[in-house]
Design an enzyme around this catalytic site. Structure first.
Site, PDB file in Angstrom:
ATOM      1  CG  ASN A 122      33.973  43.686  37.783  1.00 19.04           C
ATOM      2  OD1 ASN A 122      34.797  44.563  37.544  1.00 19.04           O
ATOM      3  ND2 ASN A 122      34.292  42.413  37.813  1.00 19.04           N
ATOM      4  CG  ASP A 130      37.849  35.014  45.910  1.00 21.25           C
ATOM      5  OD1 ASP A 130      37.856  34.271  44.905  1.00 21.25           O
ATOM      6  OD2 ASP A 130      36.998  35.921  46.092  1.00 21.25           O
ATOM      7  CD  GLU A 135      37.134  36.884  42.499  1.00 24.50           C
ATOM      8  OE1 GLU A 135      37.392  35.711  42.174  1.00 24.50           O
ATOM      9  OE2 GLU A 135      36.589  37.216  43.568  1.00 24.50           O
TER      10      GLU A 135
HETATM   11  P1  GH3 Z   1      32.862  36.303  46.903  1.00 25.59           P
HETATM   12  O1  GH3 Z   1      32.956  37.304  47.992  1.00 25.59           O
HETATM   13  O2  GH3 Z   1      32.070  35.117  47.301  1.00 25.59           O
HETATM   14  O3  GH3 Z   1      34.198  35.922  46.379  1.00 25.59           O
HETATM   15  O4  GH3 Z   1      32.035  36.998  45.749  1.00 25.59           O
HETATM   16  P2  GH3 Z   1      32.588  37.561  44.364  1.00 25.59           P
HETATM   17  O5  GH3 Z   1      31.558  38.440  43.797  1.00 25.59           O
HETATM   18  O6  GH3 Z   1      33.928  38.151  44.551  1.00 25.59           O
HETATM   19  O7  GH3 Z   1      32.799  36.221  43.553  1.00 25.59           O
HETATM   20  P3  GH3 Z   1      32.232  35.753  42.158  1.00 25.59           P
HETATM   21  O8  GH3 Z   1      32.984  34.504  41.861  1.00 25.59           O
HETATM   22  O9  GH3 Z   1      30.747  35.700  42.174  1.00 25.59           O
HETATM   23  O10 GH3 Z   1      32.656  36.877  41.144  1.00 25.59           O
HETATM   24  C1  GH3 Z   1      33.967  37.097  40.784  1.00 25.59           C
HETATM   25  C2  GH3 Z   1      33.995  38.279  39.887  1.00 25.59           C
HETATM   26  O11 GH3 Z   1      35.320  38.634  39.494  1.00 25.59           O
HETATM   27  C3  GH3 Z   1      33.227  38.053  38.621  1.00 25.59           C
HETATM   28  C4  GH3 Z   1      34.165  38.451  37.522  1.00 25.59           C
HETATM   29  O12 GH3 Z   1      33.559  39.249  36.568  1.00 25.59           O
HETATM   30  C5  GH3 Z   1      35.238  39.219  38.223  1.00 25.59           C
HETATM   31  N1  GH3 Z   1      36.509  39.139  37.524  1.00 25.59           N
HETATM   32  C6  GH3 Z   1      37.262  38.045  37.269  1.00 25.59           C
HETATM   33  N2  GH3 Z   1      38.342  38.383  36.541  1.00 25.59           N
HETATM   34  C7  GH3 Z   1      38.279  39.711  36.314  1.00 25.59           C
HETATM   35  C8  GH3 Z   1      39.105  40.648  35.613  1.00 25.59           C
HETATM   36  O13 GH3 Z   1      40.141  40.309  35.027  1.00 25.59           O
HETATM   37  N3  GH3 Z   1      38.728  41.945  35.617  1.00 25.59           N
HETATM   38  C9  GH3 Z   1      37.585  42.346  36.233  1.00 25.59           C
HETATM   39  N4  GH3 Z   1      37.272  43.624  36.192  1.00 25.59           N
HETATM   40  N5  GH3 Z   1      36.782  41.493  36.884  1.00 25.59           N
HETATM   41  C10 GH3 Z   1      37.120  40.196  36.931  1.00 25.59           C
HETATM   42 MG    MG Z   2      35.536  36.878  45.147  1.00 27.97          MG
HETATM   43 MG    MG Z   3      36.656  33.939  43.136  1.00 31.68          MG
END
Ligand code: GH3
Ligand code: MG
Ligand code: MG
Ligand code: MG
Length: 314
Positions: free
Chosen positions: A196, A188, A232
């Protein structure tokens, strides 16, 4: 293993569908092979086999897009060849057109029951055989493209979760049969929401594709799988792999991502993109299930996050 280059070619579907198709002609009589080759050589790659056994060997190495198959052959008849092709996952989807001088309806019915998609009588009419082959090849290429799209994540070009689940099932059964261990790495990206928020979603997408490419490039063994598991999150499956080896692979991945030096100035780890990895391994037994192994890797990933991120837990 997914290749991003291949995905790039998929973005132009028309190009994919109009590539030069491969045809395998199987007949024990050279004169028939010559006649059919003349019909197709201009716009197809034509390969030939003079026996059923040679045809099977060819298909296992380089599955063609279509097979023109004789029925009466001395070592193994065409019906047997076709039935064997249909039993193997690698060759089951190749359309088989029988081309034969046995033109009674009982034989035609047997040929279609064996898995043949069409039945053409000798002597062939070139226009008819060309037209039928064209139809079946178009359907085959559309089928291949659809399959690729169904099992591929469009953003990263990696296998998607559906594809991963299939591979996991297959490797699980393999390791269960041979009493071998199997490892899962749950990966992850750290603080990706902040990425983002700071760089914008579009850059987030580019970053995800870069991380995917880096992970994919780190795996070389044919039965290892790297897939996009969700947002992600990525998942790696290492077949016939002990926990220790999987952990050391995970450490390698951690460093490979840091070496990309993808700036992430709002990350609380360092000012670059980092990942956290949870690793779990097991020798599949009769009482265990696949979900338990995934859950174990997931828990370790959570532990890696709790312990400060940019690390491997097992
Ligand atoms: P942590 O270190 O605990 O994993 O924190 P994090 O911010 O990475 O985790 P969180 O689950 O809070 O956020 C995941 C983010 O990933 C939020 C979401 O918008 C982003 N994301 C998921 N899929 C995609 C995608 O296809 N494209 C983009 N640009 N962002 C994505
Ligand atoms: Mg994450
Ligand atoms: Mg995640
Ligand atoms: Mg023959």
């Amino acid at each position: 293993m997914a290749t991003l280059k291949y995905l790039a070619s998929l973005t132009n579907n028309q190009e994919f569908l109009s590539r030069r198709p491969n045809i395998l002609i199987v007949d024990d009589q050279v004169i028939t092979i010559q006649t059919l080759t003349q019909i197709f050589a201009d716009d197809h790659e034509v390969f030939m086999a003079t026996s059923g056994q040679k045809a099977l060997e060819f298909c296992m190495k380089t599955p063609p897009d279509l097979i023109l198959l004789d029925i009466m052959m001395p070592d193994m008849d065409g019906l047997e060849v076709c039935a064997r092709l249909k039993q193997d996952e690698l060759t089951a989807d190749i359309p088989v057109l029988f081309v034969t001088s046995q033109n009674d309806s009982a034989e035609e019915s047997r040929a279609l029951m064996a898995g043949g998609i069409d039945f053409i009588s000798k002597p062939v009419n070139p226009d008819v055989v060309r037209a039928r082959v064209k139809t079946h090849i178009t359907l085959k290429l559309q089928h291949d493209l659809l399959k690729e799209l169904v099992f591929t994540d469009p953003l990263t070009g990696l296998p998607n979760r559906r594809s991963f689940d299939n591979s996991f099932d297959k490797e699980w059964r393999h390791c269960q049969r041979y009493g071998k261990p199997l490892a899962i790495l749950m990966i992850d990206i750290d603080f990706f929401k902040q990425y983002n928020d700071h760089y914008g979603h579009q850059h987030g997408d580019i970053c995800l594709a870069a991380v995917a490419a880096c992970l994919d490039a780190s795996f070389r063994r044919p039965h290892d799988v790297v897939a996009r598991y969700g947002g992600e999150e990525f998942i790696c499956l290492m077949s016939e792999c002990e926990l220790d080896a999987a952990v050391s692979k995970a450490e390698t991945l951690l460093h490979a991502i840091i070496e990309q030096e993808i700036p992430h100035i709002t990350s609380r780890v360092c000012e670059m993109i980092t990942i956290s990895i949870g690793v779990a391994a097991t020798v599949p037994g009769n009482s265990q299930d696949q979900a338990t192994l995934i859950t174990a890797a997931d828990k370790k990933l959570y532990a890696a996050k709790q312990a400060g991120r940019n690390r491997v837990e097992s």
